[in-house]
Write an enzyme that holds these catalytic residues in place. Sequence first.
Site, mmCIF file in Angstrom:
data_model
loop_
_atom_site.group_PDB
_atom_site.id
_atom_site.type_symbol
_atom_site.label_atom_id
_atom_site.label_comp_id
_atom_site.label_asym_id
_atom_site.label_seq_id
_atom_site.Cartn_x
_atom_site.Cartn_y
_atom_site.Cartn_z
ATOM 1 N N ASP A 1 -8.731 -6.270 -4.706
ATOM 2 C CA ASP A 1 -8.486 -5.169 -3.941
ATOM 3 C C ASP A 1 -8.867 -3.913 -5.069
ATOM 4 O O ASP A 1 -8.445 -3.703 -6.123
ATOM 5 C CB ASP A 1 -6.651 -5.007 -4.077
ATOM 6 C CG ASP A 1 -6.260 -3.618 -3.494
ATOM 7 O OD1 ASP A 1 -7.145 -2.913 -3.146
ATOM 8 O OD2 ASP A 1 -5.131 -3.634 -3.298
ATOM 9 N N SER B 1 0.875 -1.251 0.063
ATOM 10 C CA SER B 1 0.049 0.099 0.110
ATOM 11 C C SER B 1 0.856 1.185 0.176
ATOM 12 O O SER B 1 1.623 1.685 -0.780
ATOM 13 C CB SER B 1 -0.817 0.103 1.132
ATOM 14 O OG SER B 1 -1.949 0.903 1.014
ATOM 15 N N HIS C 1 -7.925 -5.165 -0.202
ATOM 16 C CA HIS C 1 -6.790 -4.457 0.005
ATOM 17 C C HIS C 1 -5.969 -5.105 1.268
ATOM 18 O O HIS C 1 -4.621 -5.367 1.162
ATOM 19 C CB HIS C 1 -6.930 -3.008 0.321
ATOM 20 C CG HIS C 1 -5.606 -2.445 0.049
ATOM 21 N ND1 HIS C 1 -4.766 -2.212 -0.785
ATOM 22 C CD2 HIS C 1 -5.302 -1.466 1.228
ATOM 23 C CE1 HIS C 1 -3.950 -1.516 -0.452
ATOM 24 N NE2 HIS C 1 -3.887 -0.948 0.592
#
Length: 390
Positions: free
Chosen positions: A331, A151, A364
């Site tokens: 995601d 991320s 995610h």
Amino acid sequence: MVSIGHVTPQTLHFEQALPLKSGAQLRDYTLTYETYGSLNATRSNAVLVCHALNASHHVAGTYAGLDKSEGWWDNLVGPGKPLDTDRFFVIGVNNPGSCFGSTGPLSINPATGKPYGADFPVVTVEDWVDAQARLMDALGIQQIAAAIGGSLGGMQALDWALRYPTRVRHCIAVATAPNLSAQNIAFNEVARRAIVTDPEFHGGHFYEHGVIPRRGLRVARMIGHITYLSDDVMEQKFGRMTRNGNGDNPVAGATDVAQAYAYSTQDIEFQIESYLRHQGDKFSEYFDANTYLLITRALDYFDPARAFGGDLTRAFASARAKFQLISFTTDWRFSPARSREIVKALLDNRLDVSYAEIDAPHGHDAFLLDDPRYHGVLRARFDNIAAESA
């Protein structure tokens, strides 16, 4: 595979000011970090782990005397794990502006003798990478074997390859993007508005009032959690189930909308509501509101292609590292399409790149979880890096 065991954070103070991308400087700052494993004789086996929004330097292991204190990537880092601390010297750093030990809004501003609060300077991914590079200098590490992150951490790993191309041999970017989409920026802005409109925020100087904008932090975290999970996982975990364990009408007997809402606020009805409120409550107890504003802005600002007229291929022209990109099919916040943009730019520059798109249901959050295919990709990559570092 076993845990690293108990670990102890370390701190390093820097007297030399850190120039920031905004034009400001961060003076007399401290970085908190942890290390696991041993540096080899040639200092060639260091791996830097870059943390995401609400994580910290505590990547692996536990703290003595504290229950449930496992590091946020403990399933990945440790003896015999994909990032094997019997072979690598792993470093986790808390970035400036955070609230877990490094200099941030909670720290004392040397110019005023009071906490920085809202006066803490704007920080960017580039600033964090510069701070990390200074820490590597202090540890006597001229080149890291790899920079890895998921991320926002993946953005930092990418930036290492751009800003310090000769100082990183491998870049491993997981569930990340070359910049945020308008939708992502919108989610961040809604979360920030929840915080700054909390009456307890006091323009960011709530420390002086002895309060915390908990309501805003709770809502911000709830918004975040919705985006971290896939629709399939939310349906599987919660569906339309109520807290009594069935799908009965949660507002039976309510005669109007106001009464129905009153029922749901007094007694949380749906299990998904209970989950989100629990996560919000927990987050508001340990995370700093000003830090949340700073870090989400850093996410918004990251865009290495901006300086090249939006041309990502030109942005990566200076990179020299070998790349491993990983994405997850469900995601939707950092979709596989965004990773493929990076892969294309790397291939356009004829760089060494591998890409794995994992068919995982978790959204995610998958980059934090135990998916054997995902961990298999990382294990294979680090096996190759270890052979190079030997």
